[in-house]
Design an enzyme around this catalytic site. Structure first.
Site, short mmCIF file in Angstrom:
data_model
loop_
_atom_site.label_atom_id
_atom_site.label_comp_id
_atom_site.label_asym_id
_atom_site.label_seq_id
_atom_site.Cartn_x
_atom_site.Cartn_y
_atom_site.Cartn_z
N ASP A 23 -6.91 -32.45 -43.11
CA ASP A 23 -5.84 -32.98 -43.98
C ASP A 23 -6.23 -33.25 -45.43
OD1 ASP A 23 -4.14 -32.84 -41.86
OD2 ASP A 23 -4.03 -35.00 -41.48
N LYS A 133 -1.06 -28.08 -38.03
CA LYS A 133 -0.67 -29.01 -36.97
C LYS A 133 0.56 -29.79 -37.39
CE LYS A 133 -3.83 -32.66 -38.60
NZ LYS A 133 -2.84 -33.71 -38.92
N CYS A 166 -5.71 -39.18 -38.44
CA CYS A 166 -5.78 -37.79 -37.96
C CYS A 166 -7.21 -37.34 -37.64
CB CYS A 166 -5.14 -36.85 -38.98
SG CYS A 166 -3.34 -37.03 -39.07
#
Length: 244
Positions: A23, A133, A166
């Site tokens: 991310d 994702k 995450c």
């Protein structure tokens, strides 16, 4: 290759290791991105980008697969459940995933948007792998597990943001799937309070895997490449992008 780590020193095989960078995107990391627009402090990412870029570059040179795991939502957000849809929108006022950003006018984390792109300073190269994702964990509804198994990977290094969200969710799933999970302490950051990061490091070290430093890892990589005898390594064929 031997690397200092907690709770104990690691011995790992670079030919069976991959790095997952989680991310590191504009909406999570940029001062013009989504998290900054709702008042979160993203300045901790600034110190992370140069060191993470160096880690990625050296591991790539050592033929360690680099996997960019990023959030990219469908424009209709049809596969995102309510509990995820309202992340960072606690009051339910419409500021969550898919909300229009005041700085760009684009939906937060939408596939193909500026916010979903990697932040400046981190550049993917040919041969890197990109997996998208739509959950906190990168293993749900994605081909990440299949990619790692096809690469014959058993040790996974983790870096990126947010460490307690995450990154941790993906790492714990990796551990449950049987991978050796290693969190790079100097390769992660979070917009959460400091105690959340401390708790993450504590739990990874005691329950889910190992905590190491990227600087120690790179020292071990350099030592291993200068002292190891020549050998042939079978490298699996890699694809560039995997989108669930």
């Amino acid at each position: 290759m031997s690397v200092p780590a907690a709770p104990q020193r690691l011995t790992l095989d670079l030919a069976r290791t991959a790095l997952i960078v989680v991310d590191m995107q504009n909406d999570f990391c940029s001062s013009q991105g989504w998290l900054a627009s709702i008042g979160l402090d993203v300045s901790g990412v600034d110190r992370l980008i140069p060191s993470l870029a160096a880690t990625v570059s050296e591991l790539r040179a050592a033929e360690v697969p680099i996997i960019w795991l990023t959030w990219a939502s469908r424009p209709d957000r049809a596969n995102i459940p309510p509990n995820v849809l309202h992340a960072y929108d606690i009051a339910g006022e419409g500021g969550g995933i898919g909300a229009l950003l005041p700085s760009t006018g684009t939906p937060a984390l939408e596939e193909g948007s500026w916010g979903a792109a990697l932040v400046d300073g981190l550049e993917p190269k040919p041969g890197d792998i990109h997996v998208t994702k739509q959950r906190m964990s990168g293993f749900f509804d994605t081909p990440l597990d299949s990619v790692l198994r096809n690469l014959r990977v058993d040790t996974v290094l983790f870096a990126g943001v947010n460490a307690d969200q995450c990154v941790l969710a993906t790492l714990t799933d990796a551990a449950c799937l049987g991978y050796d999970a290693v969190l790079l302490e100097d390769g992660v950051a979070t917009t959460s309070p400091e105690f959340c990061l401390r708790a993450t490091l504590y739990n990874v070290e005691r329950c889910f895997g190992f905590v190491a430093r990227g600087t120690d890892l790179l020292t071990a990589v350099r030592d291993s490449t200068t002292t190891a005898p020549d050998r042939e390594v079978s490298t699996p064929v890699r694809c560039t992008t995997y989108t669930a």
